[in-house]
Design an enzyme around this catalytic site. Structure first.
Site, PDB file in Angstrom:
ATOM      1  N   ASN A 296      17.585  56.799 -36.318  1.00 55.51           N
ATOM      2  CA  ASN A 296      18.174  55.610 -35.696  1.00 55.51           C
ATOM      3  C   ASN A 296      19.341  55.193 -36.587  1.00 55.51           C
ATOM      4  OD1 ASN A 296      18.834  53.135 -34.650  1.00 55.51           O
ATOM      5  ND2 ASN A 296      16.878  52.140 -35.158  1.00 55.51           N
ATOM      6  N   TRP A 297      20.543  55.487 -36.120  1.00 57.20           N
ATOM      7  CA  TRP A 297      21.718  55.219 -36.950  1.00 57.20           C
ATOM      8  C   TRP A 297      22.075  53.738 -36.977  1.00 57.20           C
ATOM      9  CZ3 TRP A 297      25.698  59.681 -35.475  1.00 57.20           C
ATOM     10  CH2 TRP A 297      25.110  60.920 -35.766  1.00 57.20           C
ATOM     11  N   LYS A 298      21.439  52.956 -36.107  1.00 60.11           N
ATOM     12  CA  LYS A 298      21.719  51.505 -36.009  1.00 60.11           C
ATOM     13  C   LYS A 298      23.230  51.291 -35.846  1.00 60.11           C
ATOM     14  CE  LYS A 298      17.446  50.636 -38.462  1.00 60.11           C
ATOM     15  NZ  LYS A 298      16.662  49.805 -39.356  1.00 60.11           N
TER      16      LYS A 298
ATOM     17  N   HIS B 232      12.976  47.872 -30.528  1.00 61.31           N
ATOM     18  CA  HIS B 232      13.106  47.889 -31.988  1.00 61.31           C
ATOM     19  C   HIS B 232      12.976  46.457 -32.520  1.00 61.31           C
ATOM     20  CE1 HIS B 232      14.686  48.369 -36.006  1.00 61.31           C
ATOM     21  NE2 HIS B 232      14.414  49.659 -35.881  1.00 61.31           N
TER      22      HIS B 232
ATOM     23  N   GLU C  31      14.516  44.904 -34.720  1.00 55.74           N
ATOM     24  CA  GLU C  31      15.783  44.174 -34.902  1.00 55.74           C
ATOM     25  C   GLU C  31      16.242  43.573 -33.585  1.00 55.74           C
ATOM     26  OE1 GLU C  31      17.811  47.417 -36.814  1.00 55.74           O
ATOM     27  OE2 GLU C  31      16.512  47.154 -38.562  1.00 55.74           O
TER      28      GLU C  31
ATOM     29  N   GLU D 199       6.632  50.565 -36.668  1.00 58.24           N
ATOM     30  CA  GLU D 199       7.563  50.206 -37.734  1.00 58.24           C
ATOM     31  C   GLU D 199       7.226  48.818 -38.270  1.00 58.24           C
ATOM     32  OE1 GLU D 199      11.447  52.658 -37.247  1.00 58.24           O
ATOM     33  OE2 GLU D 199      11.676  50.756 -36.219  1.00 58.24           O
TER      34      GLU D 199
ATOM     35  N   GLY E 111      14.194  48.982 -44.144  1.00 58.50           N
ATOM     36  CA  GLY E 111      15.377  48.740 -44.964  1.00 58.50           C
ATOM     37  C   GLY E 111      15.082  48.003 -46.265  1.00 58.50           C
TER      38      GLY E 111
ATOM     39  N   SER F 226      11.584  52.672 -44.285  1.00 58.79           N
ATOM     40  CA  SER F 226      11.875  53.251 -45.596  1.00 58.79           C
ATOM     41  C   SER F 226      11.259  54.635 -45.780  1.00 58.79           C
ATOM     42  CB  SER F 226      11.433  52.293 -46.713  1.00 58.79           C
ATOM     43  OG  SER F 226      12.143  51.068 -46.614  1.00 58.79           O
TER      44      SER F 226
ATOM     45  N   GLY G 248      15.763  55.234 -40.464  1.00 57.26           N
ATOM     46  CA  GLY G 248      16.987  54.429 -40.467  1.00 57.26           C
ATOM     47  C   GLY G 248      17.942  54.946 -41.524  1.00 57.26           C
ATOM     48  N   GLY G 249      17.974  54.278 -42.670  1.00 55.73           N
ATOM     49  CA  GLY G 249      18.927  54.584 -43.737  1.00 55.73           C
ATOM     50  C   GLY G 249      19.044  56.059 -44.088  1.00 55.73           C
TER      51      GLY G 249
HETATM   52  P1  13P Z   1      14.802  52.300 -42.601  1.00 47.81           P
HETATM   53  O1  13P Z   1      14.414  53.757 -42.603  1.00 47.81           O
HETATM   54  O2  13P Z   1      16.226  52.087 -43.021  1.00 47.81           O
HETATM   55  O3  13P Z   1      13.829  51.447 -43.301  1.00 47.81           O
HETATM   56  O4  13P Z   1      14.778  51.848 -41.055  1.00 47.81           O
HETATM   57  C1  13P Z   1      13.675  52.141 -40.281  1.00 47.81           C
HETATM   58  C2  13P Z   1      13.998  51.808 -38.869  1.00 47.81           C
HETATM   59  O5  13P Z   1      14.123  50.656 -38.511  1.00 47.81           O
HETATM   60  C3  13P Z   1      14.202  52.913 -37.928  1.00 47.81           C
HETATM   61  O6  13P Z   1      14.273  52.454 -36.619  1.00 47.81           O
END
Ligand code: 13P
Length: 251
Positions: A10-12, A97, A99, A169, A175, A214, A235-236
């Site tokens: 997920n590149w956000k 998600h 967020e 998640e 993050g 993470s 994510g990251g």
């Molecule tokens: P991180 O891997 O950056 O913690 O993000 C997880 C995430 O929200 C994937 O959708």
């Protein structure tokens, strides 16, 4: 039958189109170093979905969007319809998600509509659930995940459920560098599967449940080794092809 193993990125809201294309090409270039048994998915921002679809063409890497509209089409300024996403050659869409739940008022009501749009257009939803820190500390994480599943996933038909990916998640791990332990992940994944079994029976055994929060090359193998963890939503670490692929080696 063994469940599908999935590593989804997920590149956000990261990468401009040129960076996204380069990232996708690097994933394609390194893909052969990872077991063919791993299904990779990349989910870039809307602006370069079509260029990323083009960049992964000829590989087995799938592309997904990070959200879709509740409606099919029409006067909804700024929204992107599931039909538009599917028309680009995307196969997946992340829905629910944390967020989006937290910052954009996503609710089970809107998510039911988005799920319907996804299925109507042949997209596989990656439906996200998970508790925040307060809920975890109060011991409410089971109830929170159960409600997020009952209110949305329980409305699916058996046929739709057979084409669903779930991502657990925990908000406190996203993050933050704080990862759920492999035991914590297994405990709640097994619970989520039990909830799914109560509605869909044996089909629950086939539903991939991904861990997100993470997740990185150094902890993926331990988490993926657990019986009910079928991969990760990253994510990251998905923003570096090398790390993203290394996570796939965790299987
Ligand atoms: P991180 O891997 O950056 O913690 O993000 C997880 C995430 O929200 C994937 O959708």
């Amino acid at each position: 039958m063994a469940r599908k193993k999935i590593v989804a990125g997920n590149w956000k809201m990261n990468t401009v189109p040129a960076e996204g294309v380069e990232l996708a090409k690097s994933v394609v270039a390194g893909r052969s170093e990872v077991c063919e048994c791993v299904n990779f998915i990349v989910c870039p921002p809307f602006t370069h979905l079509s260029q990323v679809v083009e960049a992964v063409k000829g590989s087995d890497i799938a592309v997904g969007a990070q959200d879709c509209a509740t409606e099919a089409k029409g006067a909804y300024t700024g929204e992107v319809a599931a039909q538009m996403i599917a028309a680009l050659g995307c196969k997946y869409v992340i829905l629910g998600h944390s967020e989006r739940r937290q910052y954009y008022g996503e609710t089970s009501e809107s998510l039911n509509k988005k799920m319907a749009q996804a299925y109507a257009n042949g997209l596989t939803p990656i439906y996200c659930v998970g508790e925040n820190l307060e809920e975890r500390e109060a011991g409410n994480h089971f109830a929170v995940c159960k409600a997020q599943i009952e209110e949305v996933v329980f409305n699916l038909t058996e046929e739709q459920f057979a084409n669903l990916v779930i991502a657990y998640e925990p908000v406190w791990a996203i993050g933050t560098g704080k990862t759920a332990t492999a035991e914590q992940a297994q405990e709640i994944h097994a619970y989520i599967r039990e909830v799914l079994r109560s509605k869909f029976g044996a089909a629950a055994e086939e539903c991939p449940i991904l861990y997100g929060g993470s997740c990185k090359p150094s902890n993926a193998a331990e988490i993926f080794a657990k019986a009910d963890v079928d991969g990760g939503l990253i994510g990251g670490a998905a923003l570096k092809a090398e790390d993203f692929l290394a996570i796939g080696k965790g299987f």
